[in-house]
Design an enzyme around this catalytic site. Structure first.
Site, short mmCIF file in Angstrom:
data_model
loop_
_atom_site.label_atom_id
_atom_site.label_comp_id
_atom_site.label_asym_id
_atom_site.label_seq_id
_atom_site.Cartn_x
_atom_site.Cartn_y
_atom_site.Cartn_z
CE LYS A 24 47.37 31.68 56.13
NZ LYS A 24 47.92 32.99 55.54
CB THR A 52 57.41 30.11 57.47
OG1 THR A 52 56.74 30.40 56.25
CG2 THR A 52 56.97 28.78 57.95
CG ASN A 85 49.55 38.56 45.73
OD1 ASN A 85 49.38 38.64 46.94
ND2 ASN A 85 50.10 37.50 45.17
CB SER A 88 38.52 43.13 45.33
OG SER A 88 39.23 42.13 44.63
#
Length: 408
Positions: A182, A193, A403, A408
């Site tokens: 992912k 990573t 981003n 939210s």
């Protein structure tokens, strides 16, 4: 926010089961979403493990405990939580991870040190212990899941499931390697990573598996970038169950060691490039090839300076063959370079050679190349024999949108 699938997405490949590996997923509801967000992988006794972790000074408790557990060289379980990074959460974060390890160890009747945990998502919010406990209980009794299910469950801002498959012949035995990963943003590996997991049925000594994973990491995961930001949680783990029945691989002197090493590196490269293809807001997959550097490490650093440059990335997003921005990126890399030996090409067409624009340079084929979604940028420094390839994506307004709305 609802994310559209990356235009660079690849379909999830057919991947075989791995003997000694059982995958299950569950809904712990770490975020307000209607999807599985907890992955539980049970591993056969005697499974070897190797790993590489972030070098961030603000690493999560999952990373700290994972490093400690690697000393054992063996693993019985992997738990991945999505939606909450559990990083920058102090003692409460560590307690949550230790509780997960203990609960899993009691279920499997193994040592907590044989349980590896990863978490990904928002930084600064302690992992809810009650949700973790209930989610694990549900996972222990859930039906077996497929690789694509697991790949989807570990994602956050990912827009497609990422998996890869490779194989090798050891003696007379075919061994299989599969991996899921992912990652979409906060990608500039400083060791490894994102979150990546590799599973193989090969019989291989833990120390040698670690040697091979570290070497593969340097050529693959450490050669990608989306935005120049290194995560607090970056982890890549490799698990070898030994169920294939091949002659045990102890070192490069063992039969089939070279073949396994090549397969592992190929698998890691596939996985690393999938992350770039899902770079937040990406519309173009960019390969930066650097040659003529002082050495290979220097070539990689120059490549990353180019790949991390917002000016280079936005120029390519705008399909502008502005090779002056590449000159800028080379110059700021802090590596040996000579203005008068520098050459730059797009799509195999040299725009500048030995510090000067190419005479009669025709930008038309370059402009056509930049209209595509696979961009090749070559740089020859002319100062040595070092070379490296780095992979990145362009920078679009989509990155800002994702981003700006992340929490939210």
């Amino acid at each position: 926010m609802e994310l559209e699938t990356s235009p660079l997405a690849l379909p999830f490949p057919a991947m075989p089961p791995i003997a000694g590996v059982t995958v299950r997923t569950a809904r712990a509801r770490y975020k307000d979403w209607d999807r599985a967000d907890l992955t539980y992988v049970e591993l056969a006794e005697g499974t070897a493990v190797a790993g590489v972790f972030t070098q961030s000074a603000c690493a999560s408790s999952e990373v700290e405990l994972g490093r400690e557990n690697l000393a054992n060289g063996c693993a019985r379980a992997l738990i991945v939580n999505a939606g909450n990074a559990n990083a920058f959460t102090g003692y409460r974060g560590r307690e949550a991870v230790e509780a997960i390890m203990t609960q899993t160890a009691e279920h499997l009747r193994c040592s907590p040190g044989d349980v590896f945990v990863s978490s990904t998502g928002v930084i600064g919010v302690p992992l809810p212990k009650d949700k973790a406990r209930e989610g694990l209980s549900a996972a222990f009794t859930a039906e077996e899941a497929g690789w694509e299910d697991a790949a989807n469950a570990i994602g956050t801002t990912d827009t497609f499931a990422k998996g890869a498959h490779a194989s090798a012949i050891i003696g007379d035995t075919r061994v299989e390697l599969v991996g899921i990963i992912k990652g979409s943003g906060m990608i500039a590996p400083d060791m490894a990573t994102m979150l990546g997991y590799i599973f193989t049925d090969a019989d291989i000594a833990p120390a040698f598996l670690q040697e091979l994973l570290s070497a593969a990491n340097a050529q693959t995961y450490c050669c990608i970038t989306v935005d120049g930001d290194t995560s607090t949680s970056d982890t890549v783990l490799a698990f070898a169950t030994g169920k294939a029945g091949n002659p045990r691989i102890e070192s490069f002197d063992s039969a089939g060691a070279d073949a396994f090493a090549a397969a592992l590196t190929d698998l890691c490269r596939q996985l690393a490039q999938l992350v770039v293809r899902d770079g937040e807001g990406a519309s173009k997959f960019i390969t930066v090839r650097v040659s003529g550097a002082a050495d290979d490490d220097s070539a990689r650093r120059v490549g990353l300076a180019i790949a991390n440059s917002p000016l280079v990335k936005t120029a390519i997003a705008g399909e502008d063959a502005n090779w002056g921005r590449v000159v800028m990126a080379v110059g700021k890399a802090g590596e040996p370079a000579d203005r008068d030996t520098l050459s730059i090409a797009f799509g195999g067409v040299w725009a500048a050679k030995n510090g000067l624009p190419v005479e009669d340079y025709d930008e038309a084929p370059v402009a056509e190349h930049l209209k595509g979604d696979a961009i090749d940028l070559a740089v020859d420094l002319g100062v040595g024999d070092g070379r490296a390839s780095v992979w990145t994506c362009d920078l679009t307004h989509g990155y800002i949108s994702i981003n700006a709305d992340y929490r939210s």
